[in-house]
Motif scaffolding. Structure first.
Motif, mmCIF file in Angstrom:
data_model
loop_
_atom_site.group_PDB
_atom_site.id
_atom_site.type_symbol
_atom_site.label_atom_id
_atom_site.label_comp_id
_atom_site.label_asym_id
_atom_site.label_seq_id
_atom_site.Cartn_x
_atom_site.Cartn_y
_atom_site.Cartn_z
ATOM 1 N N PHE A 243 -26.751 0.406 8.913
ATOM 2 C CA PHE A 243 -27.186 1.793 9.065
ATOM 3 C C PHE A 243 -28.290 2.003 10.101
ATOM 4 N N VAL A 244 -28.855 0.932 10.642
ATOM 5 C CA VAL A 244 -29.884 1.062 11.678
ATOM 6 C C VAL A 244 -29.426 0.419 12.981
ATOM 7 N N THR A 245 -29.037 -0.865 12.913
ATOM 8 C CA THR A 245 -28.696 -1.601 14.135
ATOM 9 C C THR A 245 -27.405 -1.097 14.762
ATOM 10 N N ILE A 246 -26.351 -1.011 13.966
ATOM 11 C CA ILE A 246 -25.050 -0.588 14.521
ATOM 12 C C ILE A 246 -25.102 0.826 15.088
ATOM 13 N N PRO A 247 -25.682 1.826 14.391
ATOM 14 C CA PRO A 247 -25.790 3.154 15.024
ATOM 15 C C PRO A 247 -26.628 3.152 16.302
ATOM 16 N N SER A 248 -27.699 2.332 16.348
ATOM 17 C CA SER A 248 -28.508 2.263 17.564
ATOM 18 C C SER A 248 -27.691 1.722 18.733
ATOM 19 N N LEU A 249 -26.947 0.647 18.482
ATOM 20 C CA LEU A 249 -26.093 0.093 19.533
ATOM 21 C C LEU A 249 -25.004 1.074 19.932
ATOM 22 N N LEU A 250 -24.472 1.811 18.966
ATOM 23 C CA LEU A 250 -23.429 2.793 19.259
ATOM 24 C C LEU A 250 -23.956 3.913 20.138
ATOM 25 N N VAL A 251 -25.149 4.417 19.813
ATOM 26 C CA VAL A 251 -25.736 5.501 20.608
ATOM 27 C C VAL A 251 -26.015 5.045 22.025
ATOM 28 N N THR A 252 -26.666 3.885 22.165
ATOM 29 C CA THR A 252 -27.026 3.386 23.493
ATOM 30 C C THR A 252 -25.790 3.047 24.308
ATOM 31 N N GLY A 253 -24.831 2.351 23.701
ATOM 32 C CA GLY A 253 -23.624 1.953 24.429
ATOM 33 C C GLY A 253 -22.771 3.133 24.846
ATOM 34 N N TYR A 254 -22.611 4.111 23.946
ATOM 35 C CA TYR A 254 -21.791 5.280 24.268
ATOM 36 C C TYR A 254 -22.390 6.080 25.418
ATOM 37 N N GLU A 255 -23.712 6.212 25.412
ATOM 38 C CA GLU A 255 -24.350 6.980 26.486
ATOM 39 C C GLU A 255 -24.306 6.225 27.806
ATOM 40 N N GLU A 256 -24.423 4.886 27.752
ATOM 41 C CA GLU A 256 -24.358 4.104 28.981
ATOM 42 C C GLU A 256 -22.971 4.156 29.606
ATOM 43 N N VAL A 257 -21.926 4.176 28.770
ATOM 44 C CA VAL A 257 -20.551 4.153 29.274
ATOM 45 C C VAL A 257 -20.098 5.534 29.727
ATOM 46 N N THR A 258 -20.342 6.546 28.919
ATOM 47 C CA THR A 258 -19.817 7.887 29.206
ATOM 48 C C THR A 258 -20.827 8.810 29.872
ATOM 49 N N GLY A 259 -22.110 8.496 29.740
ATOM 50 C CA GLY A 259 -23.141 9.390 30.265
ATOM 51 C C GLY A 259 -23.370 10.610 29.398
ATOM 52 N N ILE A 260 -22.770 10.641 28.200
ATOM 53 C CA ILE A 260 -22.897 11.772 27.274
ATOM 54 C C ILE A 260 -23.620 11.297 26.029
ATOM 55 N N SER A 261 -24.552 12.091 25.545
ATOM 56 C CA SER A 261 -25.295 11.736 24.353
ATOM 57 C C SER A 261 -24.492 12.081 23.104
ATOM 58 N N LEU A 262 -24.419 11.138 22.177
ATOM 59 C CA LEU A 262 -23.741 11.406 20.916
ATOM 60 C C LEU A 262 -24.471 12.453 20.084
ATOM 61 N N PHE A 263 -25.777 12.567 20.297
ATOM 62 C CA PHE A 263 -26.543 13.579 19.568
ATOM 63 C C PHE A 263 -26.027 14.982 19.889
ATOM 64 N N ALA A 264 -25.710 15.211 21.186
ATOM 65 C CA ALA A 264 -25.247 16.537 21.596
ATOM 66 C C ALA A 264 -23.860 16.849 21.046
ATOM 67 N N GLU A 265 -23.066 15.818 20.737
ATOM 68 C CA GLU A 265 -21.710 16.045 20.258
ATOM 69 C C GLU A 265 -21.598 16.089 18.739
ATOM 70 N N LEU A 266 -22.409 15.270 18.057
ATOM 71 C CA LEU A 266 -22.280 15.156 16.599
ATOM 72 C C LEU A 266 -23.478 15.689 15.836
ATOM 73 N N GLY A 267 -24.507 16.114 16.538
ATOM 74 C CA GLY A 267 -25.693 16.584 15.836
ATOM 75 C C GLY A 267 -26.572 15.420 15.398
ATOM 76 N N PRO A 268 -27.444 15.633 14.419
ATOM 77 C CA PRO A 268 -28.396 14.587 14.005
ATOM 78 C C PRO A 268 -27.754 13.516 13.127
ATOM 79 N N PHE A 269 -26.683 12.890 13.627
ATOM 80 C CA PHE A 269 -25.978 11.900 12.806
ATOM 81 C C PHE A 269 -26.799 10.630 12.651
ATOM 82 N N TYR A 270 -27.630 10.295 13.658
ATOM 83 C CA TYR A 270 -28.449 9.087 13.560
ATOM 84 C C TYR A 270 -29.504 9.244 12.461
ATOM 85 N N ILE A 271 -30.047 10.439 12.328
ATOM 86 C CA ILE A 271 -30.977 10.714 11.226
ATOM 87 C C ILE A 271 -30.263 10.508 9.892
ATOM 88 N N CYS A 272 -29.021 10.935 9.816
ATOM 89 C CA CYS A 272 -28.239 10.752 8.596
ATOM 90 C C CYS A 272 -28.061 9.273 8.280
#
Length: 326
Positions: A243-272
């Protein structure tokens, strides 16, 4: 224009669903960790000094849940499926505590893993180490990082309105967003490395279970406390990985690959995800200590009943002789 309206409406619905999930997880985390803090405060947990890191982790999770209830509650109350327009000052002030409080959780989690590594691989050093001092130093480091993150976000925030956006990424400075992503990723990788050492050490210890039968009663009690701490740490490390490491890697990797923030698409899912981690931490601690929680109260009750029984016997049979007392 119609397409943009439909997209914004769909995004608003996604934000609302994520916010409701956050509020549910925050409530559960708040309740469980408040109960753990209450048990420590009422001294219902045996060997509390050895579990002080668990107390500090519960305090960190409790603070994160309380801050999330305020921040996400503001987002949910002011939600609209047509037009989202949040006050940037309220967003920044209520959100400052979330990334900062996460650092306390990460530092205490790493400290728990380090504590187990010392106990497994360097037992002589571990016995000479003050558990309270070690836990206090870990909490002090967590609060220092908390202060740095809090001031960093507060002082660099542009404080501009961002219509149709309900996530931290829209309101904080780009530099701070990158810092949070990379610092959380590095901390998550550190948890992974330390978890590997802890799991390997516990596996090594489990192969020597045959030696436990030859120990004295004191040794059995020490082994029980040691095993209990191992179970708590392993459970908390597993929760941190998922719930901490995998979401962090997912957020960083997705933004590095696509240039789009997951926060802007899914809302505060990392807080969840962090809130679910806090709830899971509390659940692990309660499950592992379900038999020992409140044991002091039960011992006190049994002592009182024994005293009443002895007093009643003395009234019937007379006071015991001096010889019978020894």
């Amino acid at each position: 224009m119609l397409i943009d309206t439909m997209n914004s409406s769909q995004m608003a619905v996604i934000y609302l669903v994520t916010e409701l999930c956050c509020l549910t997880a925050a409530t559960l985390s708040f309740v469980f960790n408040a109960y753990i803090i209450y048990c420590f405060w009422r001294k219902k947990i045996p060997a509390a000094d050895n579990l002080r890191l668990a107390l500090y982790l519960a305090i960190g999770d409790f603070g994160y849940a309380a801050a999330a209830l305020i921040h996400i509650g503001y987002l949910a109350i002011n939600w609209s499926n047509e037009w989202l327009d949040y006050n940037p000052y309220i967003i920044i002030i209520t959100n400052c505590f979330l990334p900062a409080n996460l650092k306390i959780i990460v530092v205490v989690s790493c400290s728990m893993a380090l504590d187990r590594c010392l106990a497994i691989f360097f037992p002589v050093v571990y016995r000479q180490l003050s558990k309270s001092y070690f836990a206090n130093c870990a909490m002090a480091c967590g609060y220092c990082w908390f202060t740095f993150d809090f001031l960093f976000q507060l002082l660099t925030a542009p404080l501009k309105r961002m219509p149709n956006c309900a996530t931290m990424a829209c309101f904080v400075h780009r530099t701070f967003l990158l810092y949070v992503s990379y610092s959380n990723t590095i901390a998550g990788l550190l948890i992974v490395v330390m978890s590997v050492f802890v799991f390997a050490g516990i596996q090594k210890i489990s192969q020597r279970k045959s030696q436990i039968g030859t120990q004295t009663t004191t040794g059995v009690k020490t082994t029980s406390v040691f095993r209990q701490a191992n179970r708590i740490t392993v459970g908390i490390l597993f929760c941190s990985l998922f719930f901490v490491t995998i979401p962090s890697l997912l957020v960083t990797g997705y933004e590095e690959v696509t240039g789009i923030s997951l926060f802007a698409e899914l809302g505060p899912f990392y807080i969840c995800a962090i809130l679910v981690n806090g709830f899971a931490d509390g659940l692990v601690f309660v499950i592992v200590n379900r038999k020992s929680m409140g044991s002091r109260h039960r011992t006190l009750s049994s002592t009182v009943s024994t005293v009443h029984t002895r007093n009643r016997a003395s009234l019937i049979n007379g006071p015991p002789s001096r010889v019978a007392e020894f």
